[in-house]
Design an enzyme around this catalytic site. Structure first.
Site, PDB file in Angstrom:
ATOM      1  CD  GLU A 146      11.443 -32.165 -12.914  1.00  0.00           C
ATOM      2  OE1 GLU A 146      11.645 -32.611 -11.770  1.00  0.00           O
ATOM      3  OE2 GLU A 146      11.438 -32.881 -13.938  1.00  0.00           O
ATOM      4  CG  HIS A 166      14.665 -40.302  -5.209  1.00  0.00           C
ATOM      5  ND1 HIS A 166      13.706 -41.236  -5.496  1.00  0.00           N
ATOM      6  CD2 HIS A 166      14.092 -39.103  -5.493  1.00  0.00           C
ATOM      7  CE1 HIS A 166      12.593 -40.626  -5.912  1.00  0.00           C
ATOM      8  NE2 HIS A 166      12.810 -39.338  -5.925  1.00  0.00           N
ATOM      9  CD  GLU A 184      11.984 -35.921 -14.909  1.00  0.00           C
ATOM     10  OE1 GLU A 184      11.004 -36.412 -15.495  1.00  0.00           O
ATOM     11  OE2 GLU A 184      11.957 -35.606 -13.703  1.00  0.00           O
TER      12      GLU A 184
END
Lengths: 329, 333
Positions: free
Chosen positions: B29, B130, B61
């Site tokens: 990406e 994250h 993904e």
């Protein structure tokens, strides 16, 4: 070929497709009978009823084209040209199988025939097919990749991610939905709100076709168009091939989820004998020609099972190999 | 030699690989120019090698890992980026069920020489989705190789080995090293560091500290403090978790007879548990004390700075734990 001129399949193609169908049906018959008699033990997803799709696919692909299929993949594997003795041996977990018995019915690969992946994960093959197609693009090759899956797979995220990426990258890939009306035990109408799988292509801006998957000539035309499009750089196609599986999701299961009349009607319209009859009436093939094919197929399939069953089971030492590349020090 | 940051060293490895082998290509990406990815790691590469070899993808993904897997099956050497390790959650089927198993399931017919790069770790207040380190998922999956470098030179040399390895390799890049890691001299060109070899980051004779990635630096800082207190810690940087260089670990622990594993991932069923078991099985009679683990707690990674800081192993926590390991015989550091 001029636009609008319909090239019809030649007699070699018509008879070749029949032979493949007959072979698939015969191998399937052997597996089901031997399982029923307790001679062999395997998890078995019968492709019976879906033969025409694979036969047309096999007639349209080159040996070096790639195929990705699923646990219900026997028909695709035969049509793509995997030698029967090695294919049957893999289903039986024998050492002479395509994968040395380590893959089994759900994980057949035979790279020499272009059968690259057989996955047991619904929709798992679609993203991988894109990668095989990317390799062709990077190599400036006109090889195409076909990925087969059922209607149920079109409800999985991997389908949507993969079709979208193929569209964005203009990949030479054909998404061939063998729409047998059921995702495992659930009928298609209870799994999706849009009426057809084909129209899902519209969401991604790619070509699509909806075709009677039990009509090998119609299939031959649609797959041919999609293969030509892919070879010429025209991008991916979603084919919605309508068919029906005769023996449910997995052999031996309770089929109460399917209306018996629906199944009986499908079996009564068995596409293999229907095509055989059509060859005689529409294409004026002599019955003796088809009888000879039937005999050849019976001998070939019998021989394949004899060879496969004579093959030893894998040596236990192979349990530990092929996890990663062998390290050479 | 050039003095490079961690990020620049990774960029250099990708540049060298793309230049050396036409089968190498990148996908992920936002990886093309002008940005070269959210962390600018791939900056300049699409301009140099073209967008057919440095391919932007949608935020998909599964499609990324699948495309890498298929291309690898067809003889390419794809390097996929999934940005952040937590995103393994949306593509693990492609990695664990397909890429990892295909060589085995095909009886050795298939080779899947792909690399999946990702940043990982807490410290920049990205919160629970994250910031995780999930290496235990990966080493629990036969068929995957798992690499986590700690320095610029290691990042370049290990990434080059990963790209030219014939198996799927997950390459974990500690996020904090993008920002705060020290620069160092990195060899020019295609100079590889073999997978499966640990590095002695600091020699010592009293205790062995074993880590990988960012927390090699945590251990080194602790070792410096311990040295002032009169205790010499040996610091082992595993570099690759699979294949694991157990021999280097055992050689060190035989010498020091005390060992501690330090990692940021949660301790429960973490890599430290495996390593501790391996050390105990091999050296039970020679250990003076049981192997200790210093790890992240059994919680998601929190957002608020004091909570996040408390989650992550620190040098001070290492020295305190080492002191406990020595039953308080050390003078307080």
């Amino acid at each position: 070929v001029a636009v609008g001129v319909m090239v019809e399949p030649g007699m070699d193609v018509l008879l070749g497709m029949y032979k493949v169908q007959a072979k698939i049906a015969a191998v399937d018959e052997q597996f089901r009978q031997r399982i029923a008699r307790g001679q062999v033990s395997l998890v078995y997803y019968s492709p019976r009823g879906q033969e025409c799709i694979s036969a047309a696919l096999g007639a349209r692909l080159r040996v070096d084209d790639y195929l990705v299929t699923t646990y219900r993949g026997l028909h695709d594997q035969i049509a793509k040209g995997i030698p029967l003795p090695e294919l049957v041996a893999e289903y039986l977990g024998r050492s002479s199988g395509t994968c040395g018995g380590k893959g089994g019915p759900m994980h057949v690969t035979h790279a020499a025939s272009g059968v690259m992946v057989t996955t047991g994960i619904v929709a798992g093959g679609l993203p991988i097919a894109n990668g095989l197609a990317v390799a062709a693009v990077l190599d400036d090759s006109d090889r195409v990749t076909v990925v087969c899956f059922g209607d149920g797979a079109t409800n999985n995220g991997a389908f949507h991610e993969a079709v979208n990426l193929a569209a964005v990258w203009d990949l030479p890939v054909i998404f061939l939905c063998q729409n047998n009306q059921y995702g495992e035990h659930t009928p298609i109408g209870r799994s999706m709100r849009v009426p057809t799988v084909a129209q899902r292509a519209g969401a991604y801006g790619i070509a699509s076709a909806r075709v009677d998957g039990n009509d090998p000539v119609a299939m031959w035309h649609e797959i041919g168009a999609a293969v030509d499009r892919a070879r010429e750089g025209g991008g991916p196609t979603l084919i919605d091939a309508l068919t029906y599986r005769f023996y449910g999701h997995i052999l031996g299961e309770d089929l109460a989820y399917q209306p018996a009349a629906e199944r009986e009607a499908a079996i009564a319209a068995d596409p293999v004998p229907a095509y055989r009859a059509r060859l005689i009436t529409e294409y004026r093939v002599a019955d003796s020609v088809l009888r000879e094919i039937d005999r050849d197929v019976a001998v070939e399939v019998d021989d394949a099972f004899t060879v496969a069953l004579a093959s030893p089971e894998p040596d236990i030492s192979s349990l530990y190999t092929d996890v990663v590349a062998e390290v050479t020090v | 030699m050039a003095v490079l940051s961690f990020a620049a060293a990774i960029n250099s490895a990708l540049d060298v690989a793309l230049g050396a082998d036409p089968d190498v290509f990148l996908l992920g990406e936002d990886i093309s120019d002008p940005g070269g990815g959210v962390y600018n790691i791939t900056k300049g590469l699409s301009t140099k090698y073209g967008e057919h070899r440095v391919r932007d993808t949608p935020i998909s993904e599964s499609a990324i890992i699948g495309a890498a897997t298929g291309a690898a099956l067809a003889g390419k050497r794809p390097v996929a980026e999934i940005m952040i390790m937590d995103f393994l959650g949306v593509c693990l089927d492609q990695l664990a069920n397909h890429a990892a198993k295909l060589r085995y399931m095909t009886g050795g017919q298939a080779h899947v020489p792909l690399v999946v790069r990702m940043s990982a770790g807490a410290g920049v207040q990205f919160g629970a989705q994250h910031s995780e380190l999930l290496e235990a998922w990966l080493v629990h999956t036969p068929g995957l190789k798992v690499v986590m470098p700690s320095t610029p030179a290691a990042a370049k040399g290990l990434l080059l080995s990963a790209i030219f390895d014939d198996d799927p390799v997950v390459f974990i890049e500690p996020t904090l090293l993008y920002f705060g890691g020290a620069k160092e001299e990195v060899p020019d060109g295609d100079v590889r560091i073999p997978l499966g070899r640990a590095r002695i980051a600091r020699e010592g004779s009293d205790v062995t500290l074993i880590s990988y990635g960012l927390h090699v630096h945590t251990c080194l800082a602790a070792a410096a403090t311990l040295h002032e207190a009169g205790l010499e810690a040996e610091v082992i940087d595993l570099q690759t978790l699979e294949p694991l260089d157990l021999e280097t670990v055992l050689t060190s622990v035989k010498k020091t007879r005390r060992a501690m594993v330090v990692h940021e991932a949660v301790g429960r069923a973490g890599f430290g548990a495996e390593l501790s078991a391996l050390i105990h099985e091999a050296l039970f009679d020679e250990l003076v004390e049981p192997v200790r683990r210093l790890t992240g707690p059994n919680t998601p990674v929190p957002f608020a700075k004091p909570l996040e800081t408390a989650f992550v192993p620190t040098a001070q926590a290492v020295t305190t734990a080492v002191n406990r390991l020595w039953r308080g015989k050390l003078s307080p550091a």
